[in-house]
Design a protein around this motif. Structure first.
Motif, PDB file in Angstrom:
ATOM      1  N   ILE A 122       0.743  -1.137  -0.079  1.00  0.00           N
ATOM      2  CA  ILE A 122      -0.259  -0.060  -0.120  1.00  0.00           C
ATOM      3  C   ILE A 122       0.906   1.233   0.118  1.00  0.00           C
ATOM      4  O   ILE A 122       0.556   2.160  -0.618  1.00  0.00           O
ATOM      5  N   LYS A 123       1.919   1.208   0.925  1.00  0.00           N
ATOM      6  CA  LYS A 123       2.796   2.265   0.958  1.00  0.00           C
ATOM      7  C   LYS A 123       3.332   2.870  -0.548  1.00  0.00           C
ATOM      8  O   LYS A 123       3.453   3.821  -1.003  1.00  0.00           O
ATOM      9  N   ALA A 124       3.985   1.511  -0.864  1.00  0.00           N
ATOM     10  CA  ALA A 124       4.753   1.721  -2.425  1.00  0.00           C
ATOM     11  C   ALA A 124       3.657   1.978  -3.586  1.00  0.00           C
ATOM     12  O   ALA A 124       3.979   3.040  -4.269  1.00  0.00           O
ATOM     13  N   LEU A 125       2.556   1.544  -3.573  1.00  0.00           N
ATOM     14  CA  LEU A 125       1.482   2.114  -4.459  1.00  0.00           C
ATOM     15  C   LEU A 125       0.914   3.518  -4.376  1.00  0.00           C
ATOM     16  O   LEU A 125       1.136   3.948  -5.548  1.00  0.00           O
ATOM     17  N   PHE A 126       0.787   4.052  -3.135  1.00  0.00           N
ATOM     18  CA  PHE A 126       0.455   5.319  -3.024  1.00  0.00           C
ATOM     19  C   PHE A 126       1.589   6.433  -3.321  1.00  0.00           C
ATOM     20  O   PHE A 126       1.338   7.357  -3.656  1.00  0.00           O
ATOM     21  N   GLU A 127       2.566   5.817  -3.041  1.00  0.00           N
ATOM     22  CA  GLU A 127       3.893   6.701  -3.179  1.00  0.00           C
ATOM     23  C   GLU A 127       3.956   6.901  -4.709  1.00  0.00           C
ATOM     24  O   GLU A 127       4.344   7.992  -5.120  1.00  0.00           O
ATOM     25  N   ASN A 128       3.954   5.562  -5.413  1.00  0.00           N
ATOM     26  CA  ASN A 128       4.178   5.741  -6.798  1.00  0.00           C
ATOM     27  C   ASN A 128       2.876   6.438  -7.495  1.00  0.00           C
ATOM     28  O   ASN A 128       2.998   7.477  -8.629  1.00  0.00           O
ATOM     29  N   PHE A 129       1.751   6.414  -7.048  1.00  0.00           N
ATOM     30  CA  PHE A 129       0.429   7.061  -7.473  1.00  0.00           C
ATOM     31  C   PHE A 129       0.538   8.557  -7.339  1.00  0.00           C
ATOM     32  O   PHE A 129       0.223   9.430  -8.256  1.00  0.00           O
ATOM     33  N   SER A 131       3.249  10.453  -7.113  1.00  0.00           N
ATOM     34  CA  SER A 131       4.698  10.769  -7.445  1.00  0.00           C
ATOM     35  C   SER A 131       4.380  11.723  -8.499  1.00  0.00           C
ATOM     36  O   SER A 131       5.257  12.854  -8.758  1.00  0.00           O
ATOM     37  N   SER A 132       3.233  11.765  -9.353  1.00  0.00           N
ATOM     38  CA  SER A 132       3.128  12.602 -10.321  1.00  0.00           C
ATOM     39  C   SER A 132       1.561  12.707 -10.611  1.00  0.00           C
ATOM     40  O   SER A 132       0.965  11.852 -10.526  1.00  0.00           O
ATOM     41  N   SER A 133       1.054  13.763 -11.299  1.00  0.00           N
ATOM     42  CA  SER A 133      -0.209  13.892 -11.581  1.00  0.00           C
ATOM     43  C   SER A 133      -0.736  12.998 -12.782  1.00  0.00           C
ATOM     44  O   SER A 133      -1.887  12.856 -12.903  1.00  0.00           O
ATOM     45  N   ASP A 134       0.172  12.334 -13.374  1.00  0.00           N
ATOM     46  CA  ASP A 134      -0.143  11.768 -14.507  1.00  0.00           C
ATOM     47  C   ASP A 134       0.188  10.225 -14.624  1.00  0.00           C
ATOM     48  O   ASP A 134       0.039   9.367 -15.613  1.00  0.00           O
ATOM     49  N   CYS A 135       0.537   9.690 -13.281  1.00  0.00           N
ATOM     50  CA  CYS A 135       0.862   8.498 -12.905  1.00  0.00           C
ATOM     51  C   CYS A 135      -0.634   7.732 -12.643  1.00  0.00           C
ATOM     52  O   CYS A 135      -1.192   8.110 -11.756  1.00  0.00           O
ATOM     53  N   SER A 136      -0.820   6.859 -13.548  1.00  0.00           N
ATOM     54  CA  SER A 136      -2.023   5.872 -13.317  1.00  0.00           C
ATOM     55  C   SER A 136      -2.035   5.089 -12.321  1.00  0.00           C
ATOM     56  O   SER A 136      -0.679   4.421 -11.970  1.00  0.00           O
ATOM     57  N   CYS A 166      -4.310  -5.694 -12.567  1.00  0.00           N
ATOM     58  CA  CYS A 166      -4.124  -4.329 -12.625  1.00  0.00           C
ATOM     59  C   CYS A 166      -5.297  -3.897 -13.694  1.00  0.00           C
ATOM     60  O   CYS A 166      -5.349  -2.566 -13.999  1.00  0.00           O
ATOM     61  N   THR A 167      -5.767  -4.787 -14.599  1.00  0.00           N
ATOM     62  CA  THR A 167      -6.908  -4.176 -15.478  1.00  0.00           C
ATOM     63  C   THR A 167      -8.365  -3.820 -14.798  1.00  0.00           C
ATOM     64  O   THR A 167      -8.824  -3.071 -15.312  1.00  0.00           O
ATOM     65  N   LEU A 168      -8.338  -4.296 -13.596  1.00  0.00           N
ATOM     66  CA  LEU A 168      -9.803  -4.032 -12.872  1.00  0.00           C
ATOM     67  C   LEU A 168      -9.732  -3.016 -11.956  1.00  0.00           C
ATOM     68  O   LEU A 168     -10.328  -2.970 -11.054  1.00  0.00           O
ATOM     69  N   LEU A 169      -8.823  -2.136 -11.826  1.00  0.00           N
ATOM     70  CA  LEU A 169      -8.587  -0.982 -11.205  1.00  0.00           C
ATOM     71  C   LEU A 169      -9.495   0.128 -11.403  1.00  0.00           C
ATOM     72  O   LEU A 169      -9.575   0.297 -12.429  1.00  0.00           O
ATOM     73  N   PRO A 170      -9.956   1.027 -10.205  1.00  0.00           N
ATOM     74  CA  PRO A 170     -10.631   2.167 -10.627  1.00  0.00           C
ATOM     75  C   PRO A 170      -9.688   3.016 -11.244  1.00  0.00           C
ATOM     76  O   PRO A 170      -8.597   2.983 -11.170  1.00  0.00           O
ATOM     77  N   THR A 171     -10.290   4.297 -11.678  1.00  0.00           N
ATOM     78  CA  THR A 171      -9.577   5.332 -12.345  1.00  0.00           C
ATOM     79  C   THR A 171      -8.879   6.121 -11.079  1.00  0.00           C
ATOM     80  O   THR A 171      -9.210   6.113  -9.937  1.00  0.00           O
ATOM     81  N   ARG A 172      -8.169   6.928 -11.579  1.00  0.00           N
ATOM     82  CA  ARG A 172      -7.360   7.788 -10.884  1.00  0.00           C
ATOM     83  C   ARG A 172      -8.396   8.656 -10.009  1.00  0.00           C
ATOM     84  O   ARG A 172      -8.218   8.839  -8.781  1.00  0.00           O
TER      85      ARG A 172
END
Length: 179
Positions: A122-129, A131-136, A166-172
């Protein structure tokens, strides 16, 4: 004096009611960090209570993370049950080391490792997410999975996650707007 206490209590209750799930998670883990900095043995029940708050972050990620959420919640619940017997995280590790069961399936030490892995994911996912406004969310989840979980999974599980997970993830926008 009692009136002063009552008014403090009421404002604390109002704050807790208005707190977001994310702020509750942050507060709980800040408390854990403070306990560790003061060289306290980390109390198992307190650790489990903080970890239980993280499940809302898994659920905000939709169906793709349902299995991870189920696995995480199951391990946290098992550790919470163990907190009736074991007072601290150290006492679990000491017991499993003494019984040579640290690496055995179902051991509380393995449950601790799995919970830690869930927290790291969860930490890595949200840090990546964030990290920039265009990171999906898909890119963030894929990177986080590769960093945190893939080294422990078989080829078959890694491929299943790569193809479907990863295909079933909600949108940003959906994740950002989630409450």
């Amino acid at each position: 004096m009692a009136d002063e206490f009552d008014s403090c209590s009421s404002s604390d209750d109002a704050f807790k009611e208005s707190a977001t799930p994310l702020s509750s998670v942050a507060e709980a883990f800040e408390d854990l960090a403070m306990a560790l900095k003061s060289n306290e043995n980390l109390r198992l029940g307190t650790f489990c209570d903080a970890c239980a708050l993280v499940s809302v972050l898994f659920s905000s990620l939709g169906i793709a993370f349902k299995f991870a959420e189920y696995e995480y919640v199951s391990k946290v619940n098992d550790l919470l049950e163990a907190s009736k017997t074991f007072d601290t995280l150290s006492s679990i590790l000491d017991c499993d080391v003494a019984n040579d069961s640290v690496k055995k399936p179902g051991s509380l030490s393995r449950h601790l490792r799995r919970v830690r892995q869930g927290l790291d994911l969860i930490k890595a996912l949200f840090e990546n997410f964030l990290s920039s406004s265009d990171c999906s969310l898909r890119d963030a989840a894929s990177t986080a999975y590769t960093q945190v979980c893939a080294p422990y999974h078989t080829w078959t599980i890694r491929k299943a996650v790569q193809c479907e997970g990863c295909t079933l993830l909600p949108t940003r926008a959906t994740v950002i707007e989630a409450k």
